[in-house]
Design a protein around this motif. Structure first.
Motif, PDB file in Angstrom:
ATOM      1  N   TRP A 195       0.831  -1.198   0.000  1.00 24.01           N
ATOM      2  CA  TRP A 195       0.000   0.000   0.000  1.00 24.01           C
ATOM      3  C   TRP A 195       0.874   1.260   0.000  1.00 24.01           C
ATOM      4  O   TRP A 195       1.894   1.322   0.685  1.00 24.01           O
ATOM      5  CB  TRP A 195      -0.925   0.036   1.208  1.00 24.01           C
ATOM      6  CG  TRP A 195      -2.111  -0.868   1.104  1.00 24.01           C
ATOM      7  CD1 TRP A 195      -2.214  -2.154   1.542  1.00 24.01           C
ATOM      8  CD2 TRP A 195      -3.373  -0.542   0.513  1.00 24.01           C
ATOM      9  NE1 TRP A 195      -3.458  -2.666   1.273  1.00 24.01           N
ATOM     10  CE2 TRP A 195      -4.201  -1.699   0.636  1.00 24.01           C
ATOM     11  CE3 TRP A 195      -3.896   0.591  -0.091  1.00 24.01           C
ATOM     12  CZ2 TRP A 195      -5.504  -1.725   0.172  1.00 24.01           C
ATOM     13  CZ3 TRP A 195      -5.201   0.562  -0.568  1.00 24.01           C
ATOM     14  CH2 TRP A 195      -5.983  -0.576  -0.435  1.00 24.01           C
ATOM     15  N   ASN A 196       0.453   2.255  -0.745  1.00 22.57           N
ATOM     16  CA  ASN A 196       1.089   3.574  -0.731  1.00 22.57           C
ATOM     17  C   ASN A 196       0.009   4.634  -0.545  1.00 22.57           C
ATOM     18  O   ASN A 196      -1.076   4.547  -1.146  1.00 22.57           O
ATOM     19  CB  ASN A 196       1.829   3.850  -2.041  1.00 22.57           C
ATOM     20  CG  ASN A 196       3.250   3.320  -2.020  1.00 22.57           C
ATOM     21  OD1 ASN A 196       3.515   2.268  -1.453  1.00 22.57           O
ATOM     22  ND2 ASN A 196       4.160   4.055  -2.635  1.00 22.57           N
ATOM     23  N   PHE A 197       0.327   5.648   0.252  1.00 18.97           N
ATOM     24  CA  PHE A 197      -0.588   6.766   0.472  1.00 18.97           C
ATOM     25  C   PHE A 197       0.166   8.065   0.190  1.00 18.97           C
ATOM     26  O   PHE A 197       1.358   8.185   0.512  1.00 18.97           O
ATOM     27  CB  PHE A 197      -1.125   6.766   1.905  1.00 18.97           C
ATOM     28  CG  PHE A 197      -1.808   5.489   2.296  1.00 18.97           C
ATOM     29  CD1 PHE A 197      -3.157   5.310   2.042  1.00 18.97           C
ATOM     30  CD2 PHE A 197      -1.099   4.451   2.891  1.00 18.97           C
ATOM     31  CE1 PHE A 197      -3.792   4.122   2.386  1.00 18.97           C
ATOM     32  CE2 PHE A 197      -1.714   3.260   3.237  1.00 18.97           C
ATOM     33  CZ  PHE A 197      -3.071   3.092   2.982  1.00 18.97           C
ATOM     34  N   GLY A 198      -0.510   9.006  -0.421  1.00 22.79           N
ATOM     35  CA  GLY A 198       0.152  10.258  -0.767  1.00 22.79           C
ATOM     36  C   GLY A 198      -0.740  11.469  -0.586  1.00 22.79           C
ATOM     37  O   GLY A 198      -1.956  11.399  -0.774  1.00 22.79           O
ATOM     38  N   LYS A 249      -2.322   0.506  -4.465  1.00 25.09           N
ATOM     39  CA  LYS A 249      -1.921  -0.819  -4.019  1.00 25.09           C
ATOM     40  C   LYS A 249      -1.361  -1.590  -5.197  1.00 25.09           C
ATOM     41  O   LYS A 249      -1.868  -1.491  -6.323  1.00 25.09           O
ATOM     42  CB  LYS A 249      -3.092  -1.593  -3.413  1.00 25.09           C
ATOM     43  CG  LYS A 249      -2.664  -2.925  -2.784  1.00 25.09           C
ATOM     44  CD  LYS A 249      -3.805  -3.657  -2.104  1.00 25.09           C
ATOM     45  CE  LYS A 249      -3.301  -4.941  -1.446  1.00 25.09           C
ATOM     46  NZ  LYS A 249      -4.392  -5.703  -0.778  1.00 25.09           N
ATOM     47  N   LYS A 250      -0.310  -2.378  -4.910  1.00 22.78           N
ATOM     48  CA  LYS A 250       0.336  -3.184  -5.932  1.00 22.78           C
ATOM     49  C   LYS A 250      -0.029  -4.654  -5.721  1.00 22.78           C
ATOM     50  O   LYS A 250       0.092  -5.186  -4.621  1.00 22.78           O
ATOM     51  CB  LYS A 250       1.843  -3.000  -5.871  1.00 22.78           C
ATOM     52  CG  LYS A 250       2.621  -3.723  -6.955  1.00 22.78           C
ATOM     53  CD  LYS A 250       4.122  -3.473  -6.814  1.00 22.78           C
ATOM     54  CE  LYS A 250       4.454  -2.008  -7.062  1.00 22.78           C
ATOM     55  NZ  LYS A 250       5.925  -1.802  -7.037  1.00 22.78           N
ATOM     56  N   PHE A 251      -0.475  -5.291  -6.794  1.00 30.24           N
ATOM     57  CA  PHE A 251      -0.835  -6.707  -6.768  1.00 30.24           C
ATOM     58  C   PHE A 251       0.152  -7.483  -7.651  1.00 30.24           C
ATOM     59  O   PHE A 251       0.339  -7.138  -8.826  1.00 30.24           O
ATOM     60  CB  PHE A 251      -2.253  -6.928  -7.295  1.00 30.24           C
ATOM     61  CG  PHE A 251      -3.309  -6.155  -6.544  1.00 30.24           C
ATOM     62  CD1 PHE A 251      -3.975  -6.724  -5.475  1.00 30.24           C
ATOM     63  CD2 PHE A 251      -3.637  -4.853  -6.916  1.00 30.24           C
ATOM     64  CE1 PHE A 251      -4.962  -6.022  -4.794  1.00 30.24           C
ATOM     65  CE2 PHE A 251      -4.612  -4.141  -6.241  1.00 30.24           C
ATOM     66  CZ  PHE A 251      -5.275  -4.728  -5.168  1.00 30.24           C
ATOM     67  N   VAL A 252       0.775  -8.504  -7.095  1.00 32.38           N
ATOM     68  CA  VAL A 252       1.767  -9.297  -7.823  1.00 32.38           C
ATOM     69  C   VAL A 252       1.187 -10.684  -8.106  1.00 32.38           C
ATOM     70  O   VAL A 252       0.693 -11.354  -7.192  1.00 32.38           O
ATOM     71  CB  VAL A 252       3.075  -9.427  -7.023  1.00 32.38           C
ATOM     72  CG1 VAL A 252       4.097 -10.241  -7.813  1.00 32.38           C
ATOM     73  CG2 VAL A 252       3.635  -8.051  -6.682  1.00 32.38           C
ATOM     74  N   LEU A 260      -0.844  -2.288 -10.707  1.00 30.41           N
ATOM     75  CA  LEU A 260      -0.852  -1.132  -9.810  1.00 30.41           C
ATOM     76  C   LEU A 260      -2.171  -0.391  -9.982  1.00 30.41           C
ATOM     77  O   LEU A 260      -2.533  -0.003 -11.094  1.00 30.41           O
ATOM     78  CB  LEU A 260       0.322  -0.201 -10.131  1.00 30.41           C
ATOM     79  CG  LEU A 260       0.361   1.123  -9.361  1.00 30.41           C
ATOM     80  CD1 LEU A 260       0.612   0.876  -7.870  1.00 30.41           C
ATOM     81  CD2 LEU A 260       1.435   2.060  -9.932  1.00 30.41           C
ATOM     82  N   ALA A 261      -2.884  -0.204  -8.885  1.00 34.90           N
ATOM     83  CA  ALA A 261      -4.173   0.509  -8.928  1.00 34.90           C
ATOM     84  C   ALA A 261      -4.111   1.688  -7.973  1.00 34.90           C
ATOM     85  O   ALA A 261      -3.630   1.552  -6.833  1.00 34.90           O
ATOM     86  CB  ALA A 261      -5.310  -0.423  -8.532  1.00 34.90           C
ATOM     87  N   GLU A 262      -4.589   2.836  -8.427  1.00 38.21           N
ATOM     88  CA  GLU A 262      -4.582   4.031  -7.566  1.00 38.21           C
ATOM     89  C   GLU A 262      -5.873   4.823  -7.738  1.00 38.21           C
ATOM     90  O   GLU A 262      -6.420   4.926  -8.848  1.00 38.21           O
ATOM     91  CB  GLU A 262      -3.388   4.936  -7.866  1.00 38.21           C
ATOM     92  CG  GLU A 262      -3.397   6.217  -7.047  1.00 38.21           C
ATOM     93  CD  GLU A 262      -2.051   6.903  -6.942  1.00 38.21           C
ATOM     94  OE1 GLU A 262      -2.029   8.067  -6.523  1.00 38.21           O
ATOM     95  OE2 GLU A 262      -1.018   6.281  -7.261  1.00 38.21           O
TER      96      GLU A 262
END
Length: 364
Positions: A195-198, A249-252, A260-262
């Motif tokens: 997860w990334n938040f910005g 969020k990145k799904f592998v 990658l979905a944002e």
């Protein structure tokens, strides 16, 4: 007939010229949409995702999208982009350079130019005797420049990074008017697993522009159009702050496939046609997807610019802008393409946008 057609086109050029000049010199004390060229965006990869990258950006282009993301670069990087605007009337160019200082900090320099060149100046078309003299036509250019200095720092809390932009704005309209502007942006990113938040706060100091108007040149505009002998307009404008909040969020899948979905929310502190609009703020959501294979081939799609559109019959409908793009990366060289209505808020034709990103370690 030939001379009538020439005169028609010259009248049209004069009208367009006066419109361009009036936009610049009629700068009021508070303009909510000042320096809009700085909101267009950079990088074809970001355009392909409808600019929903404030949380996931982690390369040289983070200097524009969110300076906190500069912590993600491992070596010097260079980014270049060119696009045409308004059916090739204007050119939009961008160059960015970034480098890490150490494992905890990085810096970047970004330059944006938005310009219209070779505009016909027909204010002197008619001489003192009232005759049309085509030799009195000259050319001029109008150009907006944005230079951004970025600094990013990793904080003691693992995964938390901050960044700051210092912006210098230079706007020039021939010999008629020019301005200098200054402002600051602040960005934050937090990473937790996949997860990334910005958060990106633009123009937090209400970017200030001060115009200098050549009174002699301005007088030629007034004299060219009868009844326009008004006083010089105000010469100060302020850009109000904007806020972007995003989560990605990145799904592998099977190690080789990465999705990658944002989702972002773009806040403007003014009442607009955005899908959510109040007297205090307006909110425009954006969604972006990037599918990558072995970190080499990328396919992107996004949707954004959700607007309430007033129909001719008085009813309202919701409009939105889809974007698509592809990218290819090999040994530090990445070429990206996007099909997008670049920075526009209308139903104009889509543009083809290309950008190039280089990891300068390949030259060692």
């Amino acid at each position: 007939m030939r001379y009538l057609l020439k005169f028609y086109h010259l009248k049209k050029s004069l009208f367009l010229f006066l419109v361009v000049v009036s936009v610049a010199v009629n700068a009021q004390t508070v303009r909510k949409y000042s320096n809009e060229f700085m909101n267009i965006g950079v990088d074809a990869a970001a355009f392909g995702m409808s600019n929903a990258v404030v949380a996931s950006t982690n390369d040289v282009n983070s200097g524009y999208w969110n300076p906190a993301g500069l912590i993600g670069i491992e070596d010097k990087q260079l980014s270049l982009m060119h696009a045409s605007y308004f059916a090739n009337i204007a050119n939009y160019d961008y160059a960015g350079f970034a480098m890490p200082l150490d494992k905890q900090s990085a810096v970047a320099l970004s330059i944006i130019r938005f310009g219209v060149d070779d505009i016909l100046n027909t204010t002197q078309l008619i001489d003192e005797q009232g005759n049309i003299d085509y030799n009195r036509i000259s050319l001029f250019s109008t150009a907006d420049y944005g230079i951004t200095f970025s600094y990013a720092r990793a904080l003691p809390l693992d995964g938390l990074n901050v960044g700051v932009n210092a912006k210098v704005i230079r706007r020039i309209i021939g010999d008629f008017a020019s301005s200098w502007g200054f402002g600051l942006d602040v960005g934050v990113q937090f990473k937790q697993g996949n997860w990334n938040f910005g958060i990106m706060a633009r123009d937090i100091t209400t970017t200030f522009n001060a115009w200098a108007i050549d009174e002699e040149q301005f007088a030629t505009i007034q004299n060219a159009v009868e009844g326009q002998n008004q006083e010089l307009p105000e010469t100060t404008e302020i850009t109000i702050p904007k806020l972007q909040i995003g989560a990605s969020k990145k799904f592998v899948f099977h190690y080789d496939y990465v999705l990658l979905a944002e989702a972002d929310l773009n806040f403007r502190f003014a009442e607009t046609n955005d899908i959510i609009s109040t007297s205090f703020t307006s909110i425009d959501p954006a969604l972006g997807l990037q599918f990558g294979y072995i970190d080499m081939v990328f396919v992107r799609a996004g949707v954004g610019n959700f607007q309430n559109i007033q129909q001719l019959d008085g009813n309202e409908s919701i409009g939105f802008q889809p974007n698509i793009g592809v990218g290819f990366k090999y040994k530090g060289i990445e070429v990206d393409y996007a099909l997008t209505d670049i920075g526009d808020q209308s139903a104009a034709l889509y543009s083809n946008v290309f950008s190039l990103k280089l990891d300068l370690s390949i030259f060692r």
